[in-house]
Design a protein around this motif. Structure first.
Motif, PDB file in Angstrom:
ATOM      1  N   VAL A  14       0.861  -1.185   0.000  1.00 12.31           N
ATOM      2  CA  VAL A  14       0.000   0.000   0.000  1.00 12.31           C
ATOM      3  C   VAL A  14       0.901   1.238   0.000  1.00 12.31           C
ATOM      4  CG1 VAL A  14      -1.748   1.284   1.283  1.00 12.31           C
ATOM      5  CG2 VAL A  14      -1.854  -1.214   1.167  1.00 12.31           C
ATOM      6  N   THR A  15       0.660   2.149  -0.938  1.00 10.08           N
ATOM      7  CA  THR A  15       1.538   3.301  -1.118  1.00 10.08           C
ATOM      8  C   THR A  15       0.844   4.636  -0.872  1.00 10.08           C
ATOM      9  OG1 THR A  15       1.045   3.197  -3.495  1.00 10.08           O
ATOM     10  CG2 THR A  15       3.072   2.122  -2.732  1.00 10.08           C
ATOM     11  N   ALA A  16      -0.476   4.644  -0.691  1.00  9.30           N
ATOM     12  CA  ALA A  16      -1.187   5.902  -0.478  1.00  9.30           C
ATOM     13  C   ALA A  16      -2.505   5.627   0.230  1.00  9.30           C
ATOM     14  CB  ALA A  16      -1.442   6.612  -1.806  1.00  9.30           C
ATOM     15  N   LEU A  17      -2.925   6.575   1.073  1.00  9.09           N
ATOM     16  CA  LEU A  17      -4.188   6.491   1.802  1.00  9.09           C
ATOM     17  C   LEU A  17      -4.877   7.848   1.776  1.00  9.09           C
ATOM     18  CD1 LEU A  17      -3.164   4.554   5.052  1.00  9.09           C
ATOM     19  CD2 LEU A  17      -4.682   3.690   3.263  1.00  9.09           C
ATOM     20  N   ALA A  18      -6.206   7.824   1.770  1.00 14.80           N
ATOM     21  CA  ALA A  18      -6.994   9.045   1.929  1.00 14.80           C
ATOM     22  C   ALA A  18      -8.304   8.673   2.593  1.00 14.80           C
ATOM     23  CB  ALA A  18      -7.250   9.720   0.587  1.00 14.80           C
ATOM     24  N   ALA A  19      -8.835   9.577   3.404  1.00 15.57           N
ATOM     25  CA  ALA A  19     -10.098   9.342   4.093  1.00 15.57           C
ATOM     26  C   ALA A  19     -11.130  10.363   3.630  1.00 15.57           C
ATOM     27  CB  ALA A  19      -9.909   9.437   5.604  1.00 15.57           C
TER      28      ALA A  19
END
Length: 222
Positions: free
Chosen positions: A92-97
């Protein structure tokens, strides 16, 4: 010898390679008088992870759950318990909520398919949408707009591509070139929280290696 393989007597100035196993590995041998070592049953499932991927900033969902990446997993901490989103097949290289609902976007990379998943941070974390096929190599950053209708993603391909998605139905609204010819990756994207009011265009900024760009999404163009 290693794995029961026979090796010749040591000779001066000679390096021996590691020999492969001569037969498939089975249960480990136990010392004489001890109980046999039994392989774990195949139905074991992962319950929790310790540690996180420090290159991916954690996010808080709007229902106050902490979400962070750990290799190819997304861990969700909601109170004392931990649950896992495990649909990714690569790191996993990116997260956003989402700012309006219990929804998280996560992107993967360094493999054949830099997929983006949008999923619920509640319950068993059902997948709400899968966005494949636009970026190459990796997804470097993600962000929702203030109303959580649009998701912007950036890739680590040679043009550091930008994509704007209407994620609820998977529609690609627009795409653009982020950092053509500039080494490094786009590090972050952030929406103007007041953009899009009264039917105006959405606007956001991206930053990366020696780059700061401002974008407007207006009628399917960036």
């Amino acid at each position: 010898s290693l794995f029961g393989a026979r090796t010749p007597h040591a000779q001066p100035h000679r390096t021996l390679g590691v020999q492969p196993p001569q037969r498939p590995a089975t249960a480990l041998s136990a010392p004489r008088g001890a109980a046999a070592v039994v392989a774990p049953p195949p139905h074991l499932s992962l319950k929790a992870v310790i540690g996180l991927s420090t290159s991916v900033p954690p996010v808080y969902s709007c229902d106050d759950a902490l979400v962070y990446a750990s290799s190819s997993l997304c861990a969700v901490l909601d109170g004392p318990g931990q649950t896992l989103f495990s649909r990714h097949t690569d790191d996993v290289t990116a997260l956003a909520a989402s700012p309006t609902e219990a929804v998280v976007a996560s992107g993967q990379g360094f493999g054949r398919e830099p997929i983006i998943y949008i999923w619920s941070s509640r319950g068993e974390h059902p997948v709400l949408r899968k966005l494949p096929g636009h970026h190459e190599l990796s997804v470097s950053t993600l962000a929702f707009d203030a109303r959580a209708d649009v998701l912007v993603s950036a890739g680590m391909d040679k043009n550091h591509s930008i994509a704007a998605w209407r994620w609820r139905d998977g529609a690609l609204l627009a795409g653009g070139v982020g950092l053509q010819g500039v080494p490094g990756a786009l590090k972050a994207v952030a929406f103007d929280p007041h953009a899009g009011a009264n039917g105006g265009p959405l606007s956001f900024a991206t930053c990366g290696a020696k780059s700061l760009k401002f974008w407007a999404l207006d009628g399917g163009e960036l």
